[in-house]
Design a protein around this motif. Sequence first.
Motif: not given
Length: 114
Positions: A53-58, A60-66, A72-79, A95-103
């Motif tokens: 939840v800490a690394v995923n937004p960082a 995605l922020e590189a792609a222009g996502i808030d 919030a989306a990462t935490a909600l979906v994972a929960a 289950i959580a978002a995969g960091l590789g696909i986010n990269g």
Amino acid sequence: MEATDVPMRDEPTRPPMASGGLDSFFKLTERGTTVGTEIRAGITTFMVMVYIVAVNPAILEAAGIDRGAAAAATALVAAVMTILMGVVANYPIAIAAGLGINGIVASDWSWELG
């Protein structure tokens, strides 16, 4: 009476396993684990989820996502997905978002958007 009917004194006796609420619902004894082991595993999994939840937004922020929306989306979906996996499938997998696909998404979007 036969000799096989009498328990041997050298044979260790195990107390009966408690089949309480958590044990019976999640079939812990059947799966060869204990509540204590599962609590330790849960704490470890929680720490990994906090990292995601800490690394995923960082990423995605590189792609222009808030950043806040991504967190919030990462935490909600994972929960939601982890709870469903435990309650519906009765399987101890988080289950959580995969960091590789986010990269890949972040670098691809960044490349396309300039």
